[in-house]
Enzyme design. Structure first.
Site, PDB file in Angstrom:
ATOM      1  N   ASP A 102     -17.149  34.488 -22.721  1.00  0.00           N
ATOM      2  CA  ASP A 102     -17.482  33.173 -23.283  1.00  0.00           C
ATOM      3  C   ASP A 102     -18.333  32.351 -22.322  1.00  0.00           C
ATOM      4  O   ASP A 102     -19.191  31.584 -22.745  1.00  0.00           O
ATOM      5  CB  ASP A 102     -16.193  32.414 -23.622  1.00  0.00           C
TER       6      ASP A 102
ATOM      7  N   ASN B 217     -18.458  23.321 -24.197  1.00  0.00           N
ATOM      8  CA  ASN B 217     -16.999  23.200 -24.169  1.00  0.00           C
ATOM      9  C   ASN B 217     -16.536  21.806 -23.767  1.00  0.00           C
ATOM     10  O   ASN B 217     -15.898  21.111 -24.553  1.00  0.00           O
ATOM     11  CB  ASN B 217     -16.394  24.204 -23.181  1.00  0.00           C
TER      12      ASN B 217
ATOM     13  N   THR C 255     -10.061  25.059 -27.392  1.00  0.00           N
ATOM     14  CA  THR C 255      -9.225  26.239 -27.135  1.00  0.00           C
ATOM     15  C   THR C 255      -9.422  26.742 -25.705  1.00  0.00           C
ATOM     16  O   THR C 255      -8.989  27.841 -25.363  1.00  0.00           O
ATOM     17  CB  THR C 255      -9.560  27.375 -28.127  1.00  0.00           C
TER      18      THR C 255
ATOM     19  N   LEU D 109      -7.022  22.862 -23.868  1.00  0.00           N
ATOM     20  CA  LEU D 109      -5.762  23.388 -24.405  1.00  0.00           C
ATOM     21  C   LEU D 109      -4.736  23.568 -23.293  1.00  0.00           C
ATOM     22  O   LEU D 109      -3.560  23.224 -23.445  1.00  0.00           O
ATOM     23  CB  LEU D 109      -6.017  24.721 -25.122  1.00  0.00           C
ATOM     24  N   SER D 110      -5.188  24.073 -22.148  1.00  0.00           N
ATOM     25  CA  SER D 110      -4.263  24.312 -21.040  1.00  0.00           C
ATOM     26  C   SER D 110      -3.730  23.002 -20.462  1.00  0.00           C
ATOM     27  O   SER D 110      -2.685  22.979 -19.809  1.00  0.00           O
ATOM     28  CB  SER D 110      -4.942  25.139 -19.939  1.00  0.00           C
TER      29      SER D 110
END
Length: 294
Positions: free
Chosen positions: A72, A146, A187, A191-192
């Site tokens: 990614d 992102n 994601t 998310l973390s």
């Protein structure tokens, strides 16, 4: 007439597995009579390739499709470079998670043949633009597919900053920083840190505090058209940083102003026809696909 006649190829550097897939991809595309143009850094991994070579910027101008081989992170880098050109991107996964690069090398030729024959889904994802200002002067700019992240860098001190959304003061916060994420990035790092998963079609931005000093600080989801402004507190002893998709940093100082808005153009992502966001979440995040027998 073929929709994709001129195909650009970008590969992640320094990976033997990527080189294997690049060779397979090159052989397949040439065998099928496509015109293949290889990105100049990627070309160094394939000595004697005999292909046309071009910069990422030029690939965007002359290609009908760009295939990215890697993880990614590789696709994020290509997206930032190629967003303005409006060329569609297709990812072949040679990384770990693969939310964006969803063609597997195992059945590469079969899956690619279908995509090139027109059996695909296209979706558009927006990016973020960010600028850092110091004493009224622009210090630096960056883009992210992102997330844009305010973080302490190598310091272990908390960062004090003020948050404004569309000119409205929201709060002053002391924390390890703030993640400003697109739905694509929801994601990933967001998310973390406890942020929500957002469907890629949403026109929204999520702001996720990183280890805030007060437990009442929670993620906020705002309209995608919002202008987000962060003002680094004048009393900070540490010099925090702003990162873009975790791949580029700008060093900030107390008093600096960071402005974050949606980019005016989107990237075009190509997926195989059976692509499904929820199935990807099940696969990549380990969600249960059935209720276990009691």
């Amino acid at each position: 007439m073929d929709q994709f006649r001129n195909i650009g190829v970008i590969g992640r550097l320094g990976s033997v597995k990527v080189v294997e897939t690049l060779r397979q991809l090159k052989q397949y595309l040439i065998r099928e009579n496509y015109h293949v143009i290889i990105e100049d850094d990627t070309a160094s991994m394939l000595p004697g390739h005999g292909l046309q070579v071009a910069s990422k910027k030029l690939l965007g101008e002359i290609c009908d499709l760009v295939i990215v081989v890697g993880g990614d992170g590789s696709l994020l880098g290509a997206a930032r470079e190629l967003a303005k050109s409006n060329v569609p991107l297709l990812g072949v996964n040679r990384g770990r998670l693969g939310f964006l690069t969803d063609i597997s090398p195992v059945d590469l030729e079969e899956r690619l043949a279908k995509v090139l024959a027109g059996e695909f889904i296209e979706e558009k994802r927006f990016l973020l633009d960010a600028s850092v200002e110091r004493n009224g002067q622009a210090l630096g700019f960056g883009a992210a597919l992102n997330d844009v992240v305010l973080h302490p860098g190598k310091s272990t001190r908390m960062i004090g900053f003020d948050l404004f959304i569309d000119g409205h003061f929201v709060y002053s916060q002391r924390s390890d920083g703030l993640i400003v994420s697109t739905p694509t990035g929801s994601t990933a790092y967001s998310l973390s840190a406890g942020g929500p998963i957002m469907h890629p079609k949403l026109d929204a931005i999520v702001l996720v505090p990183m280890f805030p000093h007060t437990l009442s600080s929670r993620p906020i989801v705002v309209d995608g058209k919002s202008e987000i402004k962060l003002v680094i507190g004048e009393t900070n002893e540490a010099y925090p940083q702003i990162s873009f998709d975790g791949q580029m940093n700008i060093a900030c100082a107390p008093g600096d102003i960071i402005r974050i808005t949606k980019k005016p153009f989107k990237i075009r992502l190509i997926h195989p026809e059976d692509h499904n966001f929820y199935a990807t979440c099940r696969d990549k995040l380990g969600w249960a696909s059935e209720i276990a027998a009691s």
